[in-house]
Scaffold this motif. Structure first.
Motif, PDB file in Angstrom:
ATOM      1  N   THR A  55     -36.530  12.925 -34.777  1.00 28.69           N
ATOM      2  CA  THR A  55     -37.489  12.246 -33.905  1.00 28.69           C
ATOM      3  C   THR A  55     -37.131  12.307 -32.428  1.00 28.69           C
ATOM      4  N   ARG A  56     -35.872  12.698 -32.080  1.00 29.12           N
ATOM      5  CA  ARG A  56     -35.452  12.668 -30.674  1.00 29.12           C
ATOM      6  C   ARG A  56     -34.724  13.951 -30.304  1.00 29.12           C
ATOM      7  N   ALA A 107     -28.474  10.710 -27.038  1.00 31.47           N
ATOM      8  CA  ALA A 107     -29.876  10.775 -27.463  1.00 31.47           C
ATOM      9  C   ALA A 107     -30.769  10.831 -26.235  1.00 31.47           C
ATOM     10  N   ALA A 110     -37.744  10.578 -27.236  1.00 33.01           N
ATOM     11  CA  ALA A 110     -38.353  10.626 -28.567  1.00 33.01           C
ATOM     12  C   ALA A 110     -39.784  11.123 -28.446  1.00 33.01           C
ATOM     13  N   GLU A 117     -34.343   9.714 -38.048  1.00 30.95           N
ATOM     14  CA  GLU A 117     -33.716   9.238 -36.823  1.00 30.95           C
ATOM     15  C   GLU A 117     -32.346   9.888 -36.649  1.00 30.95           C
ATOM     16  N   THR A 124     -27.637   6.725 -24.640  1.00 36.56           N
ATOM     17  CA  THR A 124     -29.082   6.955 -24.785  1.00 36.56           C
ATOM     18  C   THR A 124     -29.705   7.204 -23.422  1.00 36.56           C
ATOM     19  N   SER A 126     -33.455   9.310 -21.512  1.00 34.27           N
ATOM     20  CA  SER A 126     -34.902   9.454 -21.723  1.00 34.27           C
ATOM     21  C   SER A 126     -35.432  10.802 -21.261  1.00 34.27           C
ATOM     22  N   ASN A 128     -36.947  14.317 -21.436  1.00 35.38           N
ATOM     23  CA  ASN A 128     -37.796  15.073 -22.365  1.00 35.38           C
ATOM     24  C   ASN A 128     -37.523  16.554 -22.144  1.00 35.38           C
TER      25      ASN A 128
END
Length: 795
Positions: A55-56, A107, A110, A117, A124, A126, A128
């Motif tokens: 998912t990520r 990570a 998502a 997962e 973590t 973000s 993309n």
């Protein structure tokens, strides 16, 4: 088999990079000596994409040292694969440390897809990331980098490690292989060569955190049979589960970026819905198995979906296996004959078919899905396409199903899909046997056999490990008849993205089509003429096509044809669709010794042509010539605008409108999950047909006896709503519909001989002789993907 990726480590050394525009440059190293510290071990940008399991996105770090390596006050940063001067790095600050032999899992963003997962991430962010191309850097500090070229980045001492993948501009020497929605790139050895291509390979992603947790958490493999994995619908009931299955290796694919092998259960059940074959996907890793090996494979069940709306391939990813013994006989392939595949194509539930129980005795697509991964065989099958540029050929298992006059399979309606067509590719390395270069009507004699695989390009495919011999049935390019002196000859030809940047061979081939096969028509409407520098991909301001058209005319003269003149109107930059930066448009060629063109000034990219009368209110003519039909109408957004021109032949006026309607891009495939498929592009062509019909009606209202020819690539079938709008009433006749059904085609797609190009004429155009001249679409060697067509008539 154990993946090497978990043993990967790296010592950072001097970096040699490739500069912008392919110019090799040696620059100052990012790090002058090998480093015992943290390095990038794995990069995955496909998380949450359609067809994925995870998912990520994620980035994994390792260390080459023997003691924990702190990453405090560092960051991982990402840059697009083809950055512009305004591109900016995105950064995720790091914390903690990487232990020897361990991993630190970062990570990132998502997506909406996937079912599994990541293990609990250590950090973590973000970001993309692209699944296929990009650059990831490990950086001292958290301030985003500013470099956007390989040379500048290599000179930035803050960069500890860097990997560019796919077509990335910023990389070491050469980029790592292009991953995908279901593969990552990862290091395979502790030896650093300063070449991302040598140090990284692509394969199934295996995220691992500092605690040793892997994707989906701890999971004990469950014993299963292949039929349990495949299930009775199009998707596995065990997606995301770890399974252990036995089978015999039936075929291997040891080249390319989609390597793997197929296994089949030699002890099938009695349920015709459950396939006994399965693909074990190994990415860029060559599988260490041999055909005939009995193996036990442990892996995660996944459904690979190449794009939204397409079907999936059930496969095992992240697999390990044990070879129990070798030399076993293979299961007998399913023999496909003329009567094997059902005559109905697919259920029509008005939505997705994925959850429907398979009915392989009723529907063709269900039949192939129920044999996904299994060995099948065909014998003496006829090619219904030329071999494509991707070394594949479509054949028919039903030689009497809608046969064309020249050996193809004609597509005659949305409800008349050709169920006998299947694609053939080869698992045999081309160094051992080049793929046969077939033309339509040729035959693959003898047995062609291999496992069934679903492809977004053409649907179900036989991946042939046994490939028949090619029998050449002698298909020849057609030559239209000679015109007599009193006939006007008007042709239309999509010349497939022709620009002055093309090599001379393309111009020469197209020119011979004009002279040798069309008999040097008086007028030719051209589609897909590009600007002079071709598909640059950028808004560079170049829209002129004079060099393109001059080279074409010169090639026609060299081939023995007339010196044509041309007329066209330059579009606004990047507004007419087609290849980015190519600025395709329509235009006219005409032989000035046979016809004259009525030039009326004022035509440009945005000025609409109109129908006007002379001072006596008679003799309608065009307000501008050439002129575009309502070019600012929203119907033509990102699409070619029709071009109207006024010609005189033997003292009489003939109006010609050249067209290239919106493409079918974005339509759902006929073999996809949604049935009936959504033909979303049709809406724009219906709008375009309505606008064009308005212009036609105005012209014919002014003079019902006007000689009018509407020609070009309308990107739609003879039975489509688009053509119904243009031909409703008796204003225009679609000449394609005057041919026998087995001759109605100008283009071959996925093995279907079909119609995209048309010539329509008004009632005043009489004594018509019409011909689609098949010189391209059916052949492996061709100058365009479309066949030209021609109409000869007395004016």
């Amino acid at each position: 088999m154990t993946s090497l990726r978990r043993n990967a480590c790296r010592a950072v050394a001097a970096i040699t990079v490739a500069g912008v525009a392919g110019l090799a440059v040696l620059v100052a190293p990012a790090s002058a000596a090998p480093s015992p510290g943290p390095v990038i071990a794995e990069v995955y940008g496909g998380g949450g994409n359609s067809g994925t399991t995870l998912t990520r996105d994620f980035i994994e770090l390792a260390t080459a040292g023997t003691t924990p390596a702190s990453v405090a006050d560092m960051s991982v940063q990402y840059l697009p694969g083809s950055p512009s001067a305004s591109s900016r790095w995105q950064a995720t600050p790091l914390s903690g440390s990487v232990n020897p032999g361990g991993r630190l899992l970062v990570a990132e963003a998502a997506g909406g897809g996937g079912t599994v997962e990541l293990p609990t991430p250590d950090v973590t962010g973000s970001i993309n990331m692209s699944a296929t191309t990009g650059t990831v850097a490990l950086v001292n500090g958290t301030t985003p980098l500013t470099c956007v070229t390989a040379a500048d980045c290599a000179a930035d001492s803050r960069i500890i490690d860097l990997v560019g993948y796919g077509s990335a501009v910023v990389r070491e020497t050469n980029p790592a292989p292009a991953p995908s929605a279901t593969t990552s790139v990862f290091r395979t050895t502790s030896v650093d060569t300063d070449d991302n291509a040598a140090d990284f390979v692509a394969g199934p992603p295996t995220p691992q955190n500092a605690a040793g947790g892997e994707a989906g958490g701890p999971s004990e493999a469950t014993d299963a049979r292949i039929r349990d994995v495949q299930g009775t619908t199009r998707t596995s009931p065990l997606v995301g589960k770890s399974v252990r299955v036995p089978g015999v290796v039936t075929a291997t694919r040891g080249f390319g970026s989609s390597r793997g092998f197929w296994i089949q259960d030699p002890q099938p059940d009695n349920d015709p819905r459950t396939s006994e074959g399965l693909l074990v996907f190994t990415g860029s890793v060559t599988p260490t198995v041999a055909v005939g090996d009995a193996v036990t494979v442990t892996g995660t069940v996944a459904e690979y979906r190449p794009e939204s709306g397409y079907q999936t391939t059930t496969e095992l990813t992240g697999a390990t296996w044990t070879t129990e013994s070798g030399g076993h006989e293979l299961p007998e392939p399913v023999v496909i004959t003329e009567n094997t595949v059902p005559g109905e194509y697919v259920p029509q539930p008005g939505g997705s078919i994925e959850s429907l129980p398979l009915e392989p005795s009723r529907y063709a697509l269900d039949f192939w899905e129920a044999h996904e991964g299994e060995l099948v065989s065909v014998a003496d099958v006829r090619a219904v396409s030329g071999t494509t540029d991707f070394d594949e050929v479509f054949v028919t298992t039903k030689p009497n199903e809608h046969p064309s006059a020249r050996g193809g399979s004609v597509y005659l309606g949305y409800d008349q899909t050709n169920t006998g067509i299947v694609k053939v590719q080869s698992l045999i390395p081309f160094s051992q046997r080049p793929f046969p270069q077939a033309n339509t009507g040729d035959v693959l004699t003898g047995i062609t056999s291999g496992p069934v695989e679903y492809s977004q390009f053409g649907g179900y495919t036989i991946q042939a490990s046994v490939l028949g011999e090619l029998k050449d049935n002698g298909l020849a390019p057609e030559v239209t008849r000679k015109r007599n002196g009193g006939e006007l000859a008007v042709a239309t030809y999509n010349v497939e993205n022709l620009s002055a940047a093309d090599d001379q061979a393309k111009f020469d081939g197209l020119a011979r089509g004009i002279t040798d096969h069309l008999g040097s028509p008086d007028i030719v409407t051209l589609e897909e003429i590009q600007d002079d520098n071709g598909p640059t991909g950028t808004n560079d301001g170049v829209v002129a096509a004079d060099q393109t058209l001059k080279r074409f005319v010169d090639a026609i003269v060299a081939a023995g044809g007339p010196r044509y003149e041309w007329r066209q109107i330059n579009p606004q930059d990047m507004t007419d669709g087609g290849e980015p930066g190519g600025n395709i448009r329509v235009g006219f060629l005409f032989d000035p010794k046979r016809v004259s063109f009525v030039d009326r000034p004022g035509g440009d990219a945005t000025t609409a042509v109109d129908v006007v009368m002379d001072e006596k209110g008679k003799n309608p003519h065009l307000s501008i010539s050439p002129g575009r039909v309502d070019p600012t109408n929203p119907a033509w957004q990102t699409s070619r605008k029709p071009l109207a021109g006024e010609f005189v032949f033997h003292g009489k006026t003939v109006f010609i409108v050249a067209n290239h309607f919106a493409s079918k891009g974005g339509d759902q495939p006929t073999h996809g999950i949604n049935q009936p498929p959504d033909r979303s592009s049709e809406a724009q062509r219906v709008q375009q047909a309505t606008v064009l019909r308005g212009f036609i009606d105005k012209l014919l209202a002014a003079d019902p006896n006007a000689g009018l020819v509407v020609a070009g690539d309308l990107n739609d079938y003879q039975f489509s709503p688009t053509l119904q709008i243009l031909t409703q009433g008796d204003a225009l006749t679609a000449l394609m519909n005057t041919l026998p059904e087995n001759e109605r085609y100008s283009y071959v797609f996925d093995g279907n001989s079909q119609v995209l190009d048309h010539i329509l004429v008004s009632k005043a155009v009489k004594k018509v002789d019409y011909d689609v001249v098949h010189i391209n679409s059916e052949f492996a060697q061709r100058s365009s993907d479309h066949d030209p067509q021609i109409v000869l008539f007395k004016n």
